[in-house]
Design a protein around this motif. Structure first.
Motif, PDB file in Angstrom:
ATOM      1  N   VAL A 250       0.856  -1.189   0.000  1.00 26.08           N
ATOM      2  CA  VAL A 250       0.000   0.000   0.000  1.00 26.08           C
ATOM      3  C   VAL A 250       0.889   1.235   0.000  1.00 26.08           C
ATOM      4  CG1 VAL A 250      -1.802   1.276   1.217  1.00 26.08           C
ATOM      5  CG2 VAL A 250      -1.797  -1.229   1.287  1.00 26.08           C
ATOM      6  N   LYS A 251       0.619   2.158  -0.939  1.00 29.81           N
ATOM      7  CA  LYS A 251       1.344   3.422  -1.031  1.00 29.81           C
ATOM      8  C   LYS A 251       0.344   4.544  -1.262  1.00 29.81           C
ATOM      9  CE  LYS A 251       5.301   1.348  -3.542  1.00 29.81           C
ATOM     10  NZ  LYS A 251       6.374   1.600  -2.545  1.00 29.81           N
ATOM     11  N   PRO A 252       0.679   5.773  -0.916  1.00 28.86           N
ATOM     12  CA  PRO A 252      -0.180   6.894  -1.313  1.00 28.86           C
ATOM     13  C   PRO A 252      -0.339   6.917  -2.838  1.00 28.86           C
ATOM     14  CG  PRO A 252       1.477   7.600   0.256  1.00 28.86           C
ATOM     15  CD  PRO A 252       1.852   6.210  -0.155  1.00 28.86           C
ATOM     16  N   ALA A 253      -1.522   7.232  -3.296  1.00 30.46           N
ATOM     17  CA  ALA A 253      -1.757   7.262  -4.745  1.00 30.46           C
ATOM     18  C   ALA A 253      -0.789   8.197  -5.444  1.00 30.46           C
ATOM     19  CB  ALA A 253      -3.205   7.682  -5.019  1.00 30.46           C
ATOM     20  N   SER A 254      -0.436   9.284  -4.776  1.00 27.71           N
ATOM     21  CA  SER A 254       0.500  10.233  -5.376  1.00 27.71           C
ATOM     22  C   SER A 254       1.874   9.601  -5.594  1.00 27.71           C
ATOM     23  CB  SER A 254       0.635  11.470  -4.480  1.00 27.71           C
ATOM     24  OG  SER A 254       1.054  11.104  -3.174  1.00 27.71           O
ATOM     25  N   GLU A 255       2.240   8.653  -4.719  1.00 27.98           N
ATOM     26  CA  GLU A 255       3.517   7.968  -4.886  1.00 27.98           C
ATOM     27  C   GLU A 255       3.478   7.040  -6.104  1.00 27.98           C
ATOM     28  OE1 GLU A 255       6.519   5.071  -2.298  1.00 27.98           O
ATOM     29  OE2 GLU A 255       5.173   6.494  -1.266  1.00 27.98           O
ATOM     30  N   TRP A 256       2.333   6.348  -6.285  1.00 21.99           N
ATOM     31  CA  TRP A 256       2.185   5.537  -7.503  1.00 21.99           C
ATOM     32  C   TRP A 256       2.292   6.428  -8.746  1.00 21.99           C
ATOM     33  CZ3 TRP A 256       2.927   0.645  -7.021  1.00 21.99           C
ATOM     34  CH2 TRP A 256       2.478  -0.070  -5.920  1.00 21.99           C
ATOM     35  N   ALA A 257       1.647   7.610  -8.671  1.00 15.46           N
ATOM     36  CA  ALA A 257       1.710   8.533  -9.800  1.00 15.46           C
ATOM     37  C   ALA A 257       3.152   8.968 -10.061  1.00 15.46           C
ATOM     38  CB  ALA A 257       0.817   9.742  -9.531  1.00 15.46           C
ATOM     39  N   GLY A 258       3.909   9.186  -8.988  1.00  8.20           N
ATOM     40  CA  GLY A 258       5.303   9.564  -9.139  1.00  8.20           C
ATOM     41  C   GLY A 258       6.149   8.478  -9.782  1.00  8.20           C
ATOM     42  N   MET A 259       5.680   7.229  -9.694  1.00  3.95           N
ATOM     43  CA  MET A 259       6.392   6.100 -10.315  1.00  3.95           C
ATOM     44  C   MET A 259       5.984   5.917 -11.777  1.00  3.95           C
ATOM     45  SD  MET A 259       5.975   3.487  -7.077  1.00  3.95           S
ATOM     46  CE  MET A 259       6.645   2.060  -7.943  1.00  3.95           C
ATOM     47  N   GLY A 260       5.047   6.764 -12.252  1.00  2.83           N
ATOM     48  CA  GLY A 260       4.637   6.699 -13.646  1.00  2.83           C
ATOM     49  C   GLY A 260       3.297   6.028 -13.884  1.00  2.83           C
ATOM     50  N   VAL A 261       2.603   5.641 -12.820  1.00  2.00           N
ATOM     51  CA  VAL A 261       1.263   5.068 -12.969  1.00  2.00           C
ATOM     52  C   VAL A 261       0.298   6.190 -13.311  1.00  2.00           C
ATOM     53  CG1 VAL A 261      -0.600   3.866 -11.772  1.00  2.00           C
ATOM     54  CG2 VAL A 261       1.787   3.201 -11.357  1.00  2.00           C
ATOM     55  N   GLN A 262      -0.496   6.002 -14.357  1.00  2.00           N
ATOM     56  CA  GLN A 262      -1.420   7.039 -14.812  1.00  2.00           C
ATOM     57  C   GLN A 262      -2.845   6.490 -14.901  1.00  2.00           C
ATOM     58  OE1 GLN A 262       0.050   8.492 -18.566  1.00  2.00           O
ATOM     59  NE2 GLN A 262       1.806   9.534 -17.651  1.00  2.00           N
ATOM     60  N   ALA A 263      -3.822   7.338 -14.577  1.00  2.00           N
ATOM     61  CA  ALA A 263      -5.231   6.948 -14.672  1.00  2.00           C
ATOM     62  C   ALA A 263      -5.668   6.893 -16.129  1.00  2.00           C
ATOM     63  CB  ALA A 263      -6.102   7.931 -13.906  1.00  2.00           C
ATOM     64  N   ARG A 264      -6.422   5.875 -16.488  1.00  2.00           N
ATOM     65  CA  ARG A 264      -7.028   5.825 -17.823  1.00  2.00           C
ATOM     66  C   ARG A 264      -8.262   6.711 -17.906  1.00  2.00           C
ATOM     67  NH1 ARG A 264      -9.229   1.052 -20.685  1.00  2.00           N
ATOM     68  NH2 ARG A 264      -9.075   2.375 -22.519  1.00  2.00           N
ATOM     69  N   HIS A 265      -8.895   6.955 -16.761  1.00  2.36           N
ATOM     70  CA  HIS A 265     -10.140   7.731 -16.711  1.00  2.36           C
ATOM     71  C   HIS A 265     -10.140   8.514 -15.408  1.00  2.36           C
ATOM     72  CE1 HIS A 265     -14.369   8.678 -17.418  1.00  2.36           C
ATOM     73  NE2 HIS A 265     -14.664   8.265 -16.200  1.00  2.36           N
ATOM     74  N   GLY A 266     -10.303   9.811 -15.475  1.00  2.00           N
ATOM     75  CA  GLY A 266     -10.300  10.627 -14.270  1.00  2.00           C
ATOM     76  C   GLY A 266      -8.893  10.915 -13.773  1.00  2.00           C
ATOM     77  N   GLN A 267      -8.793  11.191 -12.479  1.00  2.00           N
ATOM     78  CA  GLN A 267      -7.522  11.584 -11.888  1.00  2.00           C
ATOM     79  C   GLN A 267      -7.123  10.604 -10.779  1.00  2.00           C
ATOM     80  OE1 GLN A 267      -5.762  14.280 -13.040  1.00  2.00           O
ATOM     81  NE2 GLN A 267      -7.365  14.506 -14.592  1.00  2.00           N
ATOM     82  N   ILE A 268      -5.808  10.431 -10.592  1.00  2.00           N
ATOM     83  CA  ILE A 268      -5.317   9.662  -9.458  1.00  2.00           C
ATOM     84  C   ILE A 268      -5.760  10.362  -8.172  1.00  2.00           C
ATOM     85  CG2 ILE A 268      -3.245   8.931  -8.214  1.00  2.00           C
ATOM     86  CD1 ILE A 268      -3.614   7.309 -10.687  1.00  2.00           C
ATOM     87  N   ALA A 269      -6.205   9.573  -7.190  1.00  2.00           N
ATOM     88  CA  ALA A 269      -6.873  10.136  -6.005  1.00  2.00           C
ATOM     89  C   ALA A 269      -5.888  10.620  -4.946  1.00  2.00           C
ATOM     90  CB  ALA A 269      -7.837   9.120  -5.414  1.00  2.00           C
ATOM     91  N   GLY A 270      -5.101  11.631  -5.273  1.00  2.00           N
ATOM     92  CA  GLY A 270      -4.275  12.340  -4.307  1.00  2.00           C
ATOM     93  C   GLY A 270      -3.442  11.448  -3.409  1.00  2.00           C
ATOM     94  N   ASP A 271      -3.608  11.631  -2.101  1.00  2.97           N
ATOM     95  CA  ASP A 271      -2.809  10.896  -1.132  1.00  2.97           C
ATOM     96  C   ASP A 271      -3.562   9.729  -0.501  1.00  2.97           C
ATOM     97  OD1 ASP A 271      -0.449  12.348  -1.421  1.00  2.97           O
ATOM     98  OD2 ASP A 271      -1.168  13.938  -0.096  1.00  2.97           O
TER      99      ASP A 271
END
Length: 388
Positions: A250-271
Motif C-alpha cells: 500500500v502506497k499513497p496514490a501520489s507515490e504511484w503517480a510519481g512512479m509513472g502510474v497514470q489513470a485511464r479515466h479521471g484523476q489519481i486520487a491524491g494521497d
C-alpha cells in the motif's frame, strides 16, 4: 450465487447447543427448538417456525459447486458485464434516482456500487433464488463443514419471523441462505435492514428502495469510507517493479503517480492509500485499489468477483471498457491445484486446494516468482509450474 460472506458468529455454549452439527436431522432440529426456547423465544412461536423445516440435499450440492470463480478476471468480467446489464443499470439508476440520492447523502456511497451488486447478485431482482431459506440454513448448519457460519442465521431468521418479515414455508433465496435483491443473510437484515419505502416493513425481495438502502447501510457498517473512490483503471510505465504490486503493498496514490502510474479515466486520487492490482499479470489490465475496495471482501471473499463488481460500478458511472492487454495464458483447474499443492509443500498458506487463484495463492506465487528470479506479478503460468 456468491460464496458465503464474512459474517462470522460463535455458537452458544452449553447443553442447549451441544449438538452443533451432524447426527440425525430430526434430532438436530429438536436441539435447535430447545436452544431457541432457552434463548427466550416463545414455545408456540418456535414450534410454528420449525414445523415445515426439511433437509435439502440440493443445498449441499450447490455448496460444493462454485467453479465459476476459477475463471480469470477478463473472462469473468466479460461474462457478467453484458450490454443488457449496462442498459438496465442505467435505466434503474434513473428510475430510483431519489433512493440513490438519499444513499449518497446518508452514506456517501455512489449509485454504481449498489447497482453492480444488484446486477450480479440477482440480475436486478429477477433471479433471487428458489431455495427455501430456512431449509437451506438448517441443512447447512447440520452439515459439519461450516456450521458456525450458518447456525446463528437460523435464530436471526426466527427473530425476523417474530417481526412478521420471514415465512418459514414461503421465504426463498440463495442456496446459502441469502435473501432479496442484494442477497443478505437474516442477521444482516436484522442489523442493517432499512425500510426504504416507508411501509413499515423491510422487504428485500419486493422493494428496491428497501434492498438498496439496506445494502448501503451494510456497506457503511462494514467500513465504507464516504465519498471516496474504490477502484481505478491505470496504465503502467516501463520498468515497473512488479514485486510492489498486489494487495500486500500500500502506497499513497501520489507515490504511484510519481512512479509513472497514470489513470485511464479521471484523476489519481491524491494521497489516498492504494494498492496496484494486476489480476492477470503484468501484460493484462491494471487497477489502483483504494481503501473502499477492501470493503468488498467483507461482502464476498472471491477476488475475481470483487474486482469485477468494483470495475462494473465504475463502468456504470462512465468509465471506459478496460484494456485487456495480452496476458500470458493461465493455468487449467488441474494445473492450478497442482501449483497449490506444490506451494503448500514449500510452506505457503494457500488455503484449500480448490483450483481458485485467491489472495493466498497470489501472494505465494509472487513470493516464489521473486525467489526464482521471475517477474513477480503474482500471475501463475505454465513456466512457473514447470520450474517448481
Amino acid at each position: 450465487m456468491r460464496p458465503l460472506p464474512l459474517f462470522l458468529a460463535l455458537c452458544l455454549a452449553g447443553p442447549a447447543s451441544a449438538q452443533t452439527c451432524g447426527g440425525s436431522f430430526g434430532g438436530f432440529v429438536d436441539a435447535l427448538r430447545q436452544e431457541a426456547i432457552a434463548r427466550g423465544h416463545a414455545p408456540d412461536s418456535v414450534t410454528r417456525f420449525f414445523a415445515p423445516v426439511r433437509h435439502d440435499p440440493a443445498v449441499i450440492t450447490a455448496d460444493r459447486k462454485q467453479g465459476v470463480f476459477q475463471m480469470p478476471f477478463v473472462d469473468f468480467a466479460r461474462r457478467l458485464i453484458s450490454a443488457n446489464r449496462m442498459q438496465k443499470g442505467r435505466q434503474l439508476a434513473k428510475q430510483y434516482d431519489a433512493t440513490f440520492e438519499r444513499i449518497k447523502r446518508e452514506y456517501g456511497i455512489s449509485r454504481g456500487v449498489l447497482l453492480a451488486f444488484w446486477a450480479f447478485e440477482t440480475d436486478y431482482g429477477a433471479v433471487q433464488g428458489d431455495f427455501n431459506t430456512l431449509n437451506a440454513l438448517v441443512t447447512l448448519s447440520h452439515d459439519c463443514r461450516r456450521p458456525e457460519l450458518f447456525r446463528p442465521q437460523i435464530f436471526a431468521a426466527l427473530e425476523l419471523f417474530e417481526k412478521g418479515d420471514f415465512s418459514p414455508a414461503r421465504t426463498t433465496g440463495a442456496w446459502a441462505g441469502e435473501i432479496g435483491m442484494v442477497q443478505m443473510l437474516p442477521r444482516d437484515i436484522l442489523d442493517n435492514g432499512v425500510d426504504g419505502d416507508g411501509d413499515g416493513h423491510v422487504s428485500l425481495k419486493t422493494s428496491a428502495p428497501d434492498a438498496l438502502m439496506s445494502g448501503a447501510k451494510m456497506l457503511s457498517e462494514l467500513g465504507w469510507r464516504p465519498n471516496e473512490p474504490w477502484l481505478q483503471e491505470v496504465t503502467l510505465p516501463q520498468g515497473m517493479d512488479w514485486a510492489q504490486t498486489g494487495l500486500r503493498t500500500v502506497k499513497p496514490a501520489s507515490e504511484w503517480a510519481g512512479m509513472g502510474v497514470q489513470a485511464r479515466h479521471g484523476q489519481i486520487a491524491g494521497d489516498l492509500p492504494a494498492s496496484l492490482l494486476l489480476p492477470q499479470g503484468r501484460n493484462g489490465p491494471a487497477f489502483l485499489a483504494y481503501p473502499n475496495f477492501r470493503v468488498y471482501f467483507e461482502w464476498n471473499q472471491s477476488f475475481v468477483y470483487v474486482l469485477t463488481a468494483a470495475y462494473f460500478a465504475n463502468r456504470l458511472e462512465g468509465a471506459p471498457v478496460f484494456n485487456a492487454g495480452t496476458p500470458a495464458r493461465g493455468l487449467s483447474d488441474t494445473q492450478m491445484k497442482d501449483l497449490q499443492r506444490k506451494l503448500a509443500a514449500r510452506g505457503y498458506d494457500v488455503g484449500e486446494i480448490d483450483g481458485i487463484l485467491g489472495a493466498g495463492t497470489r501472494a505465494a506465487v509472487q513470493d516464489v516468482q521473486q525467489e526464482l528470479g521471475l517477474p513477480a506479478d503474482a500471475w501463475p503460468t505454465r513456466d512457473l509450474l514447470n520450474r517448481l
